[in-house]
Design a protein around this motif. Structure first.
Motif, PDB file in Angstrom:
ATOM      1  N   MET A  23      42.934  58.085  32.576  1.00 52.66           N
ATOM      2  CA  MET A  23      42.840  59.392  33.211  1.00 52.66           C
ATOM      3  C   MET A  23      41.927  59.282  34.433  1.00 52.66           C
ATOM      4  O   MET A  23      41.027  58.446  34.459  1.00 52.66           O
ATOM      5  N   MET A  26      38.567  64.375  37.904  1.00 52.08           N
ATOM      6  CA  MET A  26      38.774  65.310  39.013  1.00 52.08           C
ATOM      7  C   MET A  26      37.480  66.033  39.384  1.00 52.08           C
ATOM      8  O   MET A  26      37.206  66.271  40.549  1.00 52.08           O
ATOM      9  N   LYS A  49      36.602  67.010  33.836  1.00 58.14           N
ATOM     10  CA  LYS A  49      37.996  67.437  33.952  1.00 58.14           C
ATOM     11  C   LYS A  49      38.783  66.240  34.461  1.00 58.14           C
ATOM     12  O   LYS A  49      38.445  65.659  35.498  1.00 58.14           O
ATOM     13  N   CYS A  50      39.819  65.874  33.725  1.00 61.30           N
ATOM     14  CA  CYS A  50      40.635  64.703  34.069  1.00 61.30           C
ATOM     15  C   CYS A  50      42.097  65.089  34.208  1.00 61.30           C
ATOM     16  O   CYS A  50      42.554  66.074  33.637  1.00 61.30           O
ATOM     17  N   GLN A  51      42.829  64.257  34.946  1.00 60.52           N
ATOM     18  CA  GLN A  51      44.286  64.357  35.038  1.00 60.52           C
ATOM     19  C   GLN A  51      44.881  63.016  34.661  1.00 60.52           C
ATOM     20  O   GLN A  51      44.273  61.973  34.894  1.00 60.52           O
ATOM     21  N   TRP A  52      46.091  63.066  34.067  1.00 63.95           N
ATOM     22  CA  TRP A  52      46.804  61.848  33.689  1.00 63.95           C
ATOM     23  C   TRP A  52      48.293  62.160  33.615  1.00 63.95           C
ATOM     24  O   TRP A  52      48.693  63.319  33.605  1.00 63.95           O
ATOM     25  N   GLN A  60      49.338  65.999  33.408  1.00 61.56           N
ATOM     26  CA  GLN A  60      48.545  66.787  32.466  1.00 61.56           C
ATOM     27  C   GLN A  60      47.104  66.833  32.947  1.00 61.56           C
ATOM     28  O   GLN A  60      46.680  65.997  33.742  1.00 61.56           O
ATOM     29  N   GLU A  61      46.342  67.783  32.436  1.00 65.09           N
ATOM     30  CA  GLU A  61      44.907  67.816  32.719  1.00 65.09           C
ATOM     31  C   GLU A  61      44.186  68.425  31.535  1.00 65.09           C
ATOM     32  O   GLU A  61      44.775  69.152  30.740  1.00 65.09           O
TER      33      GLU A  61
END
Length: 72
Positions: A23, A26, A49-52, A60-61
């Motif tokens: 991930m 962000m 806060k992450c996105q992948w 997704q986040e």
């Protein structure tokens, strides 16, 4: 060895300690009761806060406690 909070910055690639996809961080800070990230102060790296991408390619986040992550 530095702890994970000192190593994470925006753009870092992380994984959950329990496994899962890589991930991208962000933003980070203190999570409010409503789920948003309150601040970006380095000393407030409590939530990340992450996105992948899922295997299907869907973005997704989510928010994760810093203590649940490792550099990936």
């Amino acid at each position: 060895m530095h702890n994970i909070m000192e190593q994470i910055s925006i753009g870092s690639v992380v994984k959950l300690k329990s496994g899962g996809p890589q991930m991208t961080v962000m933003t980070y800070g203190t999570k409010t009761e409503f789920g948003s990230i309150l601040s970006r102060n380095v000393e407030d790296k409590e939530q990340v806060k992450c996105q992948w991408f899922e295997a299907t390619g869907t973005l997704q986040e989510g928010h994760f406690p810093v203590t649940s992550l490792k550099l990936g």
